[in-house]
Enzyme design. Structure first.
Site, short mmCIF file in Angstrom:
data_model
loop_
_atom_site.label_atom_id
_atom_site.label_comp_id
_atom_site.label_asym_id
_atom_site.label_seq_id
_atom_site.Cartn_x
_atom_site.Cartn_y
_atom_site.Cartn_z
N GLU A 1 0.81 -1.13 -0.16
CA GLU A 1 -0.04 0.08 0.09
C GLU A 1 1.04 0.94 -0.08
OE1 GLU A 1 -0.50 -2.91 1.54
OE2 GLU A 1 -2.64 -3.34 1.78
N PHE B 1 -11.46 -7.92 13.46
CA PHE B 1 -10.82 -7.95 12.36
C PHE B 1 -10.04 -7.16 11.40
CE2 PHE B 1 -8.82 -9.78 8.54
CZ PHE B 1 -8.36 -10.35 9.31
N GLN B 2 -9.37 -6.49 11.44
CA GLN B 2 -8.15 -5.49 10.42
C GLN B 2 -9.14 -3.82 10.82
OE1 GLN B 2 -8.10 -7.08 6.89
NE2 GLN B 2 -6.18 -7.76 6.76
N LYS C 1 -17.79 -0.17 5.45
CA LYS C 1 -17.63 -2.11 3.99
C LYS C 1 -19.78 -2.17 3.77
CE LYS C 1 -17.24 -6.56 3.02
NZ LYS C 1 -16.19 -7.74 3.03
N MET D 1 24.29 8.67 3.68
CA MET D 1 24.75 10.40 4.10
C MET D 1 24.36 10.33 5.56
SD MET D 1 23.80 13.45 3.83
CE MET D 1 23.16 14.29 2.63
#
Lengths: 548, 81
Positions: A47, A109-110, A159, A460
């Site tokens: 993602e 969940f999630q 959803k 760096m």
């Protein structure tokens, strides 16, 4: 029409042709609506890759970048790219699926409180609570992302709302509120400029966001004011402008930094006095009165007081400054400094000298080409040694400084501009942060070119360890990295490794001439540092140089 | 230095979260907070303390989409002790 179908319909009506994302449970209705839809979805392999592809798409075009992710870890993976877009004022719309409304707050969940998480890294964010609000929220979100000072906007959609039947809504005509310019401040600015003996224009990313390059160049060509640029502004001042002094700040050019320290009026145009620009703020441009032009009033006086401030669209405010001509003596002095401190490419060693390589690449690329950097030494070398004619062509994670930005941003830019050459310049540290996106290049047969400047170090950080931490090289050795050419070959990407200065010219030619994707793995001197450097706490004219 | 602000903000919990986050992040300590719902808005009265100039906060709060008005009130020393 379902909520999910409405989303895709509104994106299409808004002119969004491409989106980036990764599906999952709580966003499945939206992915179902995408199936066969006129909006093309590009699957990234993480993602964060989708978020940065949307950023690259937006930054290389000025259009809205759109990314999708599912709830929970899908959304948390987007967050870094949103923070990056926030810091660099990039118009991005992030759509996240959320668990059904009835499950919110149950540690489902999630389930993650994405709205709560978004507060510090978006311009605005929503969680849609009622299906009938969806159309208005989405249209407002797109408008907000693009209007005023652009930025990322997140819409979290449960959803059940994606699945719900939603009423048809007409297209809302959302208009930008125009602020009225305070003419008293314009008079103050004109008076300051009339008295100025040593003015400097300090150009920031706001010029590009306002699409005001033409107004900027008209102002500069009329006044001949010496100009310095922030990292994000590079390309706004055209490279053939005689009094362009390049980038200022921690790794800016010496002429740019000295001119700012000597100036008596500093005209800040769409910049924000970032700490990497100013060094020690108390000592920054301490002889100068500041005229500050910005669309965001919160930037005026945030870090440095302004003697005059012009708030509004830079397209409208910049022309007010073209009211004088810069003193000839000051111009002669700045030109002399520019000549004295010009970059040199006559590196004596046999190893690959990164500044030389990048300068050659810059000369051989078409000026419509796009360079997407990662973060570190190579990023600063690109800023110093490559020339750009628009910030659309130089994508670099400025405010956030996000390693892993380059490859997915290049994917977004290549999809947005399929006819233009897109090259990501990365380091051996940064490239590994989103290396999975080689699969996205392969999947879509994108001709993205990859240049890795490999010093087998987190360069760096190693440089700072050498200079400021007594050579205690803690966790910066990356000599166990994989063979990058072999790694790219696994994804069907050809390329080569070079190790000597004598190979550079031919290798750059091969990179630029390649029709498809290509990787040039350049092994550079592991001890090479970025110069000059303004050390922490120092003024910008107290630069460390290689020979100091 | 202490400052009292009156803020009109959309009557949503996230709007309160959003502006309180800005107060904290921009370096202002919250001393007192009262809010009352009215006509789809929260009328918020807030006292903050910081060494920083107050415009650094008011300019950031004014940018928030849900914030409709920000007013700096004259400070009444006795009211905040």
């Amino acid at each position: 029409m379902t909520g999910a179908e409405l989303l895709i319909d509104l994106l299409a009506k808004h002119g969004v042709k491409e989106v980036f994302g990764y599906p999952g449970g709580a966003i499945m209705p939206i992915y179902d609506a995408l199936y066969g839809a006129p909006v093309k979805h590009y699957l990234t392999r993480h993602e964060q890759g989708a978020g940065f592809a949307a950023v690259g798409y937006a930054r290389s075009t000025g259009k809205l970048g759109v990314c999708f992710a599912t709830s929970g870890p899908g959304a948390t993976n987007l967050i870094t790219s949103l923070a990056d877009a926030m810091m660099d004022s990039v118009p991005v719309l992030a759509i996240t699926g959320q668990v059904p409304t009835a499950a919110i707050g149950s540690d489902a969940f999630q389930e993650v409180d994405v709205l709560g998480m978004s507060l510090s890294c978006t311009k605005h964010s929503y969680m849609v609570e009622r299906a009938e609000d969806l159309a208005e929220v989405l249209q407002e979100a797109m408008h907000l992302a693009l209007s005023g000072r652009p930025g990322p906007v997140l819409v979290d959609i449960p959803k059940d709302i994606q699945l719900a039947q939603v009423p048809f809504h007409p297209w809302l005509a959302l208009e930008e509120e125009a602020s009225e310019l305070d003419m008293n401040e314009v008079v103050k600015a004109e008076q300051l400029l009339a008295q100025a003996k040593k003015p400097v224009a300090y150009v920031g990313g706001g010029v590009h966001n306002a699409n005001a390059q033409a107004e900027l160049m008209q102002f500069l060509n009329k006044t001949h004011m010496p100009a310095v640029s922030t990292l994000k502004a590079l390309g706004s001042v055209l490279p053939d402008y005689e009094y362009d002094l390049g980038m200022l700040g921690m790794h800016g050019g010496q002429a740019a930094n000295i001119a700012v320290q000597e100036c008596d009026v500093l005209v800040c145009i769409g910049a924000r006095f970032d700490d990497r620009v100013t060094g020690n703020l108390a000592k920054f441009a301490s002889k100068a009165k500041v005229i500050h032009l910005d669309i965001d009033p919160a930037e005026v006086g945030k870090r440095k007081p302004a003697a005059a401030s012009m708030i509004g669209d830079l397209k409208a405010t910049i022309p007010h400054l073209a009211c004088f001509v810069t003193d000839a003596q000051w111009l002669a002095h700045t030109l002399e400094m520019k000549k004295t401190h010009a970059w040199r490419y006559d590196y004596p060693g046999e190893k690959v000298f990164a500044p030389y390589l990048l300068n050659e690449l810059s000369k051989r690329m078409p000026n419509t080409g796009v360079v997407c950097c990662d973060v570190g030494q190579h990023q600063m070398w690109v800023a110093q040694h490559m020339k750009f004619t628009s910030p659309h062509n130089h994508l670099s994670s400025g405010g956030a400084g996000t390693m892993g930005f380059g490859l997915p941003a290049a994917i977004g830019a290549q999809i947005a501009r399929p006819d233009d050459m897109v090259i990501t310049v990365s380091g051996d540290g940064s490239i590994m942060m989103n290396i999975q996106e080689l699969a996205t290049i392969r999947r879509n047969n994108l001709p993205v070119k990859i240049l890795i400047l490999d010093n087998q170090r987190l360069g760096m950080v190693r440089q700072w360890q050498q200079l400021f931490f007594e050579g205690r090289y803690s966790e910066t050795n990356l000599s166990d990295n994989p063979d990058f050419v072999q790694l790219a070959a696994v994804f069907g990407i050809p390329g080569q490794t070079i190790t000597h200065a004598s190979e550079v010219d031919a290798a750059v030619d091969a990179l630029v001439a390649s029709e498809g994707p290509y990787i040039l793995h350049a092994c550079i001197d592991d001890k090479e540092n970025v110069w000059p450097l303004v050390p922490p706490g120092a003024a910008n004219d107290e630069m460390m140089t290689e020979n100091a | 230095m202490k400052h009292q602000l009156n803020i009109a903000v959309k009557q949503q919990s996230v709007a309160i979260e959003r502006f309180l986050r800005v107060v904290r992040h921009r370096g202002f300590q919250l001393l007192d907070l009262a809010l009352e719902g009215q006509d789809e808005l929260f009328q918020v009265k807030m006292t903050v303390d910081s060494d920083k100039p107050i415009y650094l906060l008011t300019s950031q709060l004014s940018k928030l989409v849900e914030v409709k008005q920000v007013e700096l009130q004259p400070m009444q020393q006795q009211a905040i002790g």
